[in-house]
Design a protein around this motif. Sequence first.
Motif, short mmCIF file in Angstrom:
data_model
loop_
_atom_site.label_atom_id
_atom_site.label_comp_id
_atom_site.label_asym_id
_atom_site.label_seq_id
_atom_site.Cartn_x
_atom_site.Cartn_y
_atom_site.Cartn_z
N ARG A 7 0.76 -1.39 0.13
CA ARG A 7 0.00 0.02 -0.02
C ARG A 7 1.01 1.35 -0.07
O ARG A 7 0.34 2.55 0.18
N TRP A 8 2.13 1.08 -0.25
CA TRP A 8 3.02 2.26 -0.24
C TRP A 8 3.04 2.79 -1.58
O TRP A 8 2.98 2.35 -2.55
N ARG A 9 3.28 4.24 -1.72
CA ARG A 9 3.50 4.96 -2.65
C ARG A 9 5.09 5.25 -2.81
O ARG A 9 5.69 5.54 -1.84
N HIS A 10 5.84 5.12 -3.96
CA HIS A 10 7.16 5.42 -3.80
C HIS A 10 7.40 6.42 -5.07
O HIS A 10 7.20 6.23 -6.19
N THR A 11 8.34 7.44 -4.86
CA THR A 11 8.75 8.33 -5.79
C THR A 11 9.99 8.73 -5.66
O THR A 11 10.70 8.57 -4.71
N ASN A 47 5.28 10.13 -13.45
CA ASN A 47 4.35 10.01 -12.43
C ASN A 47 5.01 9.66 -11.00
O ASN A 47 4.85 9.97 -9.89
N GLU A 48 6.09 8.87 -11.41
CA GLU A 48 6.99 8.15 -10.20
C GLU A 48 8.44 8.56 -10.07
O GLU A 48 9.10 8.35 -9.16
N VAL A 49 8.80 9.53 -11.04
CA VAL A 49 10.15 10.24 -11.14
C VAL A 49 9.91 11.96 -11.15
O VAL A 49 9.43 12.22 -12.28
N ALA A 50 10.50 12.64 -10.25
CA ALA A 50 10.54 14.00 -10.31
C ALA A 50 11.96 14.39 -10.35
O ALA A 50 12.83 13.73 -9.88
N VAL A 51 12.07 15.29 -11.42
CA VAL A 51 13.53 15.50 -11.93
C VAL A 51 13.73 16.91 -11.40
O VAL A 51 13.07 17.71 -11.29
N VAL A 52 15.17 17.13 -10.97
CA VAL A 52 15.39 18.43 -10.71
C VAL A 52 16.90 18.52 -11.39
O VAL A 52 17.47 17.94 -11.96
N PRO A 53 17.12 20.06 -11.77
CA PRO A 53 18.39 20.27 -12.54
C PRO A 53 19.39 19.96 -11.87
O PRO A 53 19.87 19.66 -10.86
N GLY A 54 20.33 19.51 -12.97
CA GLY A 54 21.81 19.18 -12.53
C GLY A 54 22.77 19.10 -13.95
O GLY A 54 22.15 18.99 -15.17
N VAL A 55 24.06 19.45 -13.68
CA VAL A 55 25.03 19.44 -14.82
C VAL A 55 25.38 18.05 -14.93
O VAL A 55 25.75 17.57 -13.88
N PRO A 56 25.99 17.73 -16.10
CA PRO A 56 26.36 16.34 -16.56
C PRO A 56 27.88 16.30 -15.87
O PRO A 56 28.72 17.28 -15.68
N LEU A 57 27.89 15.18 -15.23
CA LEU A 57 29.46 14.83 -14.60
C LEU A 57 30.26 14.32 -15.64
O LEU A 57 29.93 13.15 -15.90
N PRO A 58 31.36 14.87 -16.01
CA PRO A 58 32.27 14.16 -16.77
C PRO A 58 32.66 12.77 -16.60
O PRO A 58 33.08 12.45 -15.46
N MET A 59 32.81 11.84 -17.40
CA MET A 59 33.19 10.55 -17.57
C MET A 59 32.46 9.69 -16.30
O MET A 59 33.16 9.13 -15.60
#
Length: 403
Positions: A53-57, A69-81
């Motif tokens: 009965r749990w919700r997971h995000t 609906n299950e993944v919220a994204v936030v800004p981030g810069v690519p980490l090289p390699m």
Amino acid sequence: MRKLPNHLAHHDRADDVATSSLHLADVTMFWAAESGGVKRYLRAKHDFLRDTRWRHTLVVPGTADDASNEVAVVPGVPLPMSAGYRVPLRCGPAERALCALSPDLIEAGDPYWLAWAALHAGTRLHVPVVAFCHSDLPAFFRRLGGPPAELAAAAYARNLYPHFDTVFVPSRYIAQKVADLGVQRIELQPLGVDTRLFHPARRSLRWREQLGLPRDARVLLYVGRYAPEKNLHVLCDAVDRLDDGSVLITIGSGPTPPRGKHVRALPYEGDAQQLAAAMASADVFVHAGDQETFGLVALEAMASGVPVVTCSAGGLAELVHETVGYAVPHCRADDFAQALRALRQRDLVALAHAARRHAMQYDWRAVLPQLQHRYLTLLGQQADRVKETSRPAHERLRANHKR
């Protein structure tokens, strides 16, 4: 002291928490197209909680295309390699995303900006916040910048981890590392393996044929990041020393791909079925990393009925023993070559059965209910604290006097 979320505040007993529909939010930067063990842990947990009965995000750095609906994204810069990892430059966006989700419990899966975002959001929401320590931060920075970087990382971790309600660790090795930082609220929580996916029945001659391997070739398999801390050069040197028809197949990505006369480096495999077939089709799984916090990939090999030869260091030293292969005492090519020669003299069928039995103890279906119980215990403890602090002062004094 954090308060209980409003929809749980009416509970009088910790056990009542289990009857509610609860929401867990996981936040981590270790989530990308070519992620490793952390992503597999989060996916397994997501599938498990979906059947409860749990919700997971998930709250992860990414682009708008990664959101669901299950993944919220936030800004981030690519980490090289880094095989696609992104690094948030501020904790504000993740904190706001977590507050908008209003979970009952937050788990932080890395020790950087997102960990602070989780703590800040937990304070605003009055909910418990836990950390899962997936890496030995001081050791990682020692490799990058030597002793000064190690000392700075240790000071940083010493400041961070005591703020969490508890810190989960996957092995006794990491438990001791975290305890050495002065952290007291530590719980040993091993990772697990999908023993239905990783299974000896997936062994395939076709997989070998597609690689153009001779039928009598002895296939040594490594799966994981191509990174300095994995010590892939040790495995390459070891297979050269054998010179007995063994071939080292590696599957992964990263800045330091292995090279050698008897080495075949393959790209990252994102198809779980194909990866499971590769695991089961190998003769021996090898891993020379000396900083593994648990050793999930070695466990997947054992679940596939494949004996393992690893370095006796970190979490691998706790996971690998002589009934399933060898944990060599030193991360040197000679030690690995010697262990691989000795393995030829063992009963390979018995080794395969022993490896499978050992892995079955870590099946996700056994491990994840333990983790869920720990979540419920945290929520129950918080319910008890809220109940206690809401009592009139004279009643609290009388109760303390009776004790």
